[in-house]
Scaffold this motif. Structure first.
Motif, PDB file in Angstrom:
ATOM      1  N   LEU A   4     152.056 -39.315  19.169  1.00 31.25           N
ATOM      2  CA  LEU A   4     152.303 -37.982  19.710  1.00 31.25           C
ATOM      3  C   LEU A   4     153.477 -37.424  18.932  1.00 31.25           C
ATOM      4  N   VAL A   5     153.178 -36.507  18.032  1.00 28.74           N
ATOM      5  CA  VAL A   5     154.203 -35.961  17.151  1.00 28.74           C
ATOM      6  C   VAL A   5     154.627 -34.606  17.665  1.00 28.74           C
ATOM      7  N   GLN A   6     155.884 -34.511  18.021  1.00 31.94           N
ATOM      8  CA  GLN A   6     156.400 -33.289  18.629  1.00 31.94           C
ATOM      9  C   GLN A   6     157.104 -32.420  17.602  1.00 31.94           C
ATOM     10  N   SER A   7     157.051 -31.122  17.836  1.00 30.34           N
ATOM     11  CA  SER A   7     157.797 -30.175  17.020  1.00 30.34           C
ATOM     12  C   SER A   7     158.187 -28.994  17.894  1.00 30.34           C
ATOM     13  N   GLY A   8     159.077 -28.187  17.371  1.00 32.39           N
ATOM     14  CA  GLY A   8     159.587 -27.062  18.151  1.00 32.39           C
ATOM     15  C   GLY A   8     160.921 -27.432  18.758  1.00 32.39           C
ATOM     16  N   GLY A   9     161.342 -26.682  19.714  1.00 32.67           N
ATOM     17  CA  GLY A   9     162.634 -26.921  20.326  1.00 32.67           C
ATOM     18  C   GLY A   9     163.738 -26.262  19.524  1.00 32.67           C
ATOM     19  N   GLY A  10     164.979 -26.491  19.971  1.00 34.30           N
ATOM     20  CA  GLY A  10     166.118 -25.906  19.279  1.00 34.30           C
ATOM     21  C   GLY A  10     167.083 -25.266  20.243  1.00 34.30           C
ATOM     22  N   LEU A  11     167.889 -24.371  19.687  1.00 34.01           N
ATOM     23  CA  LEU A  11     168.931 -23.688  20.453  1.00 34.01           C
ATOM     24  C   LEU A  11     168.526 -22.236  20.668  1.00 34.01           C
ATOM     25  N   VAL A  12     168.638 -21.782  21.897  1.00 36.55           N
ATOM     26  CA  VAL A  12     168.255 -20.408  22.221  1.00 36.55           C
ATOM     27  C   VAL A  12     169.186 -19.889  23.318  1.00 36.55           C
ATOM     28  N   GLN A  13     169.363 -18.594  23.354  1.00 40.69           N
ATOM     29  CA  GLN A  13     170.165 -18.005  24.419  1.00 40.69           C
ATOM     30  C   GLN A  13     169.357 -17.878  25.702  1.00 40.69           C
ATOM     31  N   ALA A  14     170.056 -17.832  26.792  1.00 39.81           N
ATOM     32  CA  ALA A  14     169.393 -17.642  28.080  1.00 39.81           C
ATOM     33  C   ALA A  14     168.528 -16.389  28.031  1.00 39.81           C
ATOM     34  N   GLY A  15     167.335 -16.521  28.589  1.00 39.24           N
ATOM     35  CA  GLY A  15     166.375 -15.425  28.556  1.00 39.24           C
ATOM     36  C   GLY A  15     165.442 -15.476  27.373  1.00 39.24           C
ATOM     37  N   GLY A  16     165.739 -16.335  26.436  1.00 38.38           N
ATOM     38  CA  GLY A  16     164.922 -16.445  25.234  1.00 38.38           C
ATOM     39  C   GLY A  16     163.709 -17.328  25.426  1.00 38.38           C
ATOM     40  N   SER A  17     163.000 -17.551  24.310  1.00 42.16           N
ATOM     41  CA  SER A  17     161.751 -18.310  24.343  1.00 42.16           C
ATOM     42  C   SER A  17     161.714 -19.347  23.240  1.00 42.16           C
ATOM     43  N   LEU A  18     160.962 -20.380  23.482  1.00 41.39           N
ATOM     44  CA  LEU A  18     160.674 -21.413  22.489  1.00 41.39           C
ATOM     45  C   LEU A  18     159.253 -21.894  22.704  1.00 41.39           C
ATOM     46  N   ARG A  19     158.680 -22.495  21.663  1.00 43.06           N
ATOM     47  CA  ARG A  19     157.374 -23.122  21.826  1.00 43.06           C
ATOM     48  C   ARG A  19     157.449 -24.549  21.299  1.00 43.06           C
ATOM     49  N   LEU A  20     157.030 -25.456  22.142  1.00 41.08           N
ATOM     50  CA  LEU A  20     156.951 -26.861  21.763  1.00 41.08           C
ATOM     51  C   LEU A  20     155.508 -27.217  21.444  1.00 41.08           C
ATOM     52  N   SER A  21     155.342 -28.076  20.446  1.00 40.54           N
ATOM     53  CA  SER A  21     154.006 -28.539  20.063  1.00 40.54           C
ATOM     54  C   SER A  21     153.950 -30.047  20.139  1.00 40.54           C
ATOM     55  N   CYS A  22     152.778 -30.540  20.418  1.00 34.95           N
ATOM     56  CA  CYS A  22     152.551 -31.988  20.480  1.00 34.95           C
ATOM     57  C   CYS A  22     151.204 -32.280  19.853  1.00 34.95           C
ATOM     58  N   GLU A  23     151.229 -32.852  18.677  1.00 38.13           N
ATOM     59  CA  GLU A  23     149.989 -33.188  17.976  1.00 38.13           C
ATOM     60  C   GLU A  23     149.659 -34.646  18.224  1.00 38.13           C
ATOM     61  N   ALA A  24     148.466 -34.884  18.735  1.00 31.50           N
ATOM     62  CA  ALA A  24     148.054 -36.228  19.125  1.00 31.50           C
ATOM     63  C   ALA A  24     147.086 -36.827  18.122  1.00 31.50           C
ATOM     64  N   SER A  25     147.147 -38.140  17.979  1.00 27.91           N
ATOM     65  CA  SER A  25     146.196 -38.860  17.143  1.00 27.91           C
ATOM     66  C   SER A  25     146.064 -40.277  17.671  1.00 27.91           C
ATOM     67  N   GLY A  26     144.949 -40.916  17.294  1.00 29.52           N
ATOM     68  CA  GLY A  26     144.752 -42.305  17.684  1.00 29.52           C
ATOM     69  C   GLY A  26     143.994 -42.494  18.978  1.00 29.52           C
ATOM     70  N   PHE A  27     143.554 -41.398  19.583  1.00 25.58           N
ATOM     71  CA  PHE A  27     142.731 -41.519  20.784  1.00 25.58           C
ATOM     72  C   PHE A  27     141.838 -40.287  20.890  1.00 25.58           C
ATOM     73  N   THR A  28     140.876 -40.349  21.807  1.00 21.52           N
ATOM     74  CA  THR A  28     139.939 -39.240  21.979  1.00 21.52           C
ATOM     75  C   THR A  28     140.611 -38.162  22.801  1.00 21.52           C
ATOM     76  N   PHE A  29     141.074 -37.160  22.131  1.00 19.93           N
ATOM     77  CA  PHE A  29     141.908 -36.134  22.732  1.00 19.93           C
ATOM     78  C   PHE A  29     141.269 -35.504  23.968  1.00 19.93           C
ATOM     79  N   ASP A  30     139.980 -35.226  23.857  1.00 18.20           N
ATOM     80  CA  ASP A  30     139.297 -34.519  24.945  1.00 18.20           C
ATOM     81  C   ASP A  30     139.266 -35.319  26.245  1.00 18.20           C
ATOM     82  N   ASP A  31     139.457 -36.619  26.169  1.00 22.75           N
ATOM     83  CA  ASP A  31     139.376 -37.479  27.355  1.00 22.75           C
ATOM     84  C   ASP A  31     140.730 -37.735  28.004  1.00 22.75           C
ATOM     85  N   TYR A  32     141.739 -37.076  27.493  1.00 21.24           N
ATOM     86  CA  TYR A  32     143.088 -37.352  27.968  1.00 21.24           C
ATOM     87  C   TYR A  32     143.697 -36.150  28.689  1.00 21.24           C
ATOM     88  N   THR A  33     144.649 -36.452  29.533  1.00 23.39           N
ATOM     89  CA  THR A  33     145.521 -35.450  30.130  1.00 23.39           C
ATOM     90  C   THR A  33     146.863 -35.528  29.403  1.00 23.39           C
TER      91      THR A  33
END
Length: 128
Positions: A4-33
């Protein structure tokens, strides 16, 4: 090998936005939560949200409802967590995690941390 390889995050001011990503491998993605939990310094981990890839069902902890949105791109084996209207109390390390089983209760997954695998975490810092 499950990854599970994560990306995104960082420093932001209150009220701001960020997007986190999680790229999965090694298993059948559709069968997972896939979900996210976070841990702030000196605090216990908190379940944030998850999405059940078999049917798209989602669950959000009360403290992020209306501010965070989880989504899944099954073609890219990637789950996203959009963080809007961020508050200083959202500051934490955010972890992506996965659990097998197409019938998992999304509520239990988030509240009980029913995960088999998790990523290395990504820091989110919200300044006031």
């Amino acid at each position: 090998e499950v990854q599970l390889v994560q990306s995104g995050g960082g420093l932001v001011q209150a009220g701001g936005s960020l997007r986190l990503s999680c790229e999965a491998s090694g298993f059948t993605f559709d069968d997972y939560t896939i979900g996210w939990f976070r841990r702030a310094p000196g605090k216990e981990p908190e379940g944030v949200s998850c999405i059940r890839n078999t049917d798209g069902s989602t669950y959000y902890a009360d403290f992020v409802k209306g501010r965070f949105t989880i989504s899944s791109d099954n073609a890219k084996n990637t789950v996203f967590l959009q963080l809007n209207s961020l508050k200083p109390e959202d500051t934490a390390v955010y972890y992506c995690a996965a659990v097998s089983g197409s019938q998992q209760s999304v509520v239990r997954v988030v509240k009980e941390f029913l995960y088999d695998y998790w990523g290395l975490g990504t820091q989110v810092i919200v300044s006031s």
